[in-house]
Design a protein around this motif. Structure first.
Motif, PDB file in Angstrom:
ATOM      1  N   LYS A  22       0.832  -1.224  -0.091  1.00 33.66           N
ATOM      2  CA  LYS A  22      -0.239  -0.082   0.078  1.00 33.66           C
ATOM      3  C   LYS A  22       0.858   1.203   0.062  1.00 33.66           C
ATOM      4  O   LYS A  22       2.139   1.396   0.595  1.00 33.66           O
ATOM      5  N   ASP A  23       0.418   2.261  -0.611  1.00 34.77           N
ATOM      6  CA  ASP A  23       1.045   3.618  -0.769  1.00 34.77           C
ATOM      7  C   ASP A  23       0.118   4.610   0.058  1.00 34.77           C
ATOM      8  O   ASP A  23      -0.951   4.299   0.581  1.00 34.77           O
ATOM      9  N   SER A  24       0.458   5.914   0.157  1.00 32.75           N
ATOM     10  CA  SER A  24      -0.067   6.729   0.737  1.00 32.75           C
ATOM     11  C   SER A  24      -1.333   7.217   0.036  1.00 32.75           C
ATOM     12  O   SER A  24      -2.398   7.562   0.803  1.00 32.75           O
ATOM     13  N   ASN A  26      -3.366   4.882  -0.930  1.00 33.20           N
ATOM     14  CA  ASN A  26      -4.437   3.762  -0.483  1.00 33.20           C
ATOM     15  C   ASN A  26      -4.581   3.693   0.761  1.00 33.20           C
ATOM     16  O   ASN A  26      -4.951   2.727   1.421  1.00 33.20           O
ATOM     17  N   GLY A  27      -4.209   4.878   1.403  1.00 35.53           N
ATOM     18  CA  GLY A  27      -4.404   4.834   2.933  1.00 35.53           C
ATOM     19  C   GLY A  27      -3.112   4.708   3.990  1.00 35.53           C
ATOM     20  O   GLY A  27      -3.428   4.520   5.183  1.00 35.53           O
ATOM     21  N   ALA A  28      -2.148   4.062   3.288  1.00 34.19           N
ATOM     22  CA  ALA A  28      -1.001   3.658   4.256  1.00 34.19           C
ATOM     23  C   ALA A  28      -0.174   5.087   4.680  1.00 34.19           C
ATOM     24  O   ALA A  28      -0.632   6.103   4.124  1.00 34.19           O
ATOM     25  N   ALA A  29       0.453   4.987   5.589  1.00 28.93           N
ATOM     26  CA  ALA A  29       1.167   6.139   6.124  1.00 28.93           C
ATOM     27  C   ALA A  29       2.258   6.399   5.099  1.00 28.93           C
ATOM     28  O   ALA A  29       2.885   5.463   4.293  1.00 28.93           O
ATOM     29  N   PRO A  30       2.546   7.742   4.800  1.00 24.93           N
ATOM     30  CA  PRO A  30       3.588   7.851   3.710  1.00 24.93           C
ATOM     31  C   PRO A  30       4.957   7.410   3.958  1.00 24.93           C
ATOM     32  O   PRO A  30       5.610   7.194   5.149  1.00 24.93           O
ATOM     33  N   GLY A  31       5.644   6.881   2.976  1.00 22.16           N
ATOM     34  CA  GLY A  31       6.882   6.073   3.339  1.00 22.16           C
ATOM     35  C   GLY A  31       8.004   7.201   3.367  1.00 22.16           C
ATOM     36  O   GLY A  31       7.835   8.113   3.423  1.00 22.16           O
ATOM     37  N   PRO A  34       9.470   8.274  -2.085  1.00 22.72           N
ATOM     38  CA  PRO A  34       8.602   7.757  -3.087  1.00 22.72           C
ATOM     39  C   PRO A  34       9.081   6.452  -3.433  1.00 22.72           C
ATOM     40  O   PRO A  34      10.300   5.998  -3.732  1.00 22.72           O
ATOM     41  N   GLY A  35       7.996   5.275  -3.679  1.00 27.75           N
ATOM     42  CA  GLY A  35       8.323   3.998  -3.955  1.00 27.75           C
ATOM     43  C   GLY A  35       8.618   3.135  -2.632  1.00 27.75           C
ATOM     44  O   GLY A  35       8.983   1.979  -2.898  1.00 27.75           O
ATOM     45  N   LYS A  57      22.416   3.829  -2.103  1.00 28.57           N
ATOM     46  CA  LYS A  57      21.761   2.534  -2.360  1.00 28.57           C
ATOM     47  C   LYS A  57      20.500   2.701  -3.584  1.00 28.57           C
ATOM     48  O   LYS A  57      20.451   2.048  -4.408  1.00 28.57           O
ATOM     49  N   ARG A  58      19.756   3.890  -3.187  1.00 30.40           N
ATOM     50  CA  ARG A  58      18.520   4.127  -3.860  1.00 30.40           C
ATOM     51  C   ARG A  58      19.201   4.727  -5.381  1.00 30.40           C
ATOM     52  O   ARG A  58      18.547   4.368  -6.385  1.00 30.40           O
TER      53      ARG A  58
END
Length: 90
Positions: A22-24, A26-31, A34-35, A57-58
């Motif tokens: 899930k991403d933000s 879709n109701g998830a807390a922001p990561g 991005p991604g 690393k990113r």
């Protein structure tokens, strides 16, 4: 692939979409960036890295993805040109 196998694949993808990745939007807390689809579920030592290591690393992961895209594009172009990449011209 039998119809039951396709149904299992679709159900598994749906499970991942609804409950795991899930991403933000879709109701998830922001990561953290991005991604970031970890959602506090899988870490693999990411949180123990310094900020500099995370950025490095990113960047490496983005460059690997770009290289993979260029490789796939080259394979598609060769196929359209009729040039075989296999020894013996399969």
């Amino acid at each position: 692939v039998p119809a039951a196998g396709i149904a299992q694949i679709v159900a598994f993808i749906g499970l991942l979409e609804l409950f795991v990745m899930k991403d933000s939007a879709n109701g998830a807390a922001p990561g953290e960036f991005p991604g970031d689809f970890r959602n506090g579920f899988i870490d693999f030592g990411w949180d123990s890295l310094s900020e500099e290591e995370k950025v490095t690393k990113r960047a490496i992961e983005l460059n690997n993805g770009r290289a993979a895209q260029m490789g796939i594009l080259a394979l598609m172009v060769h196929e359209q040109l009729g040039v075989s990449l296999w020894p013996g011209g399969i």
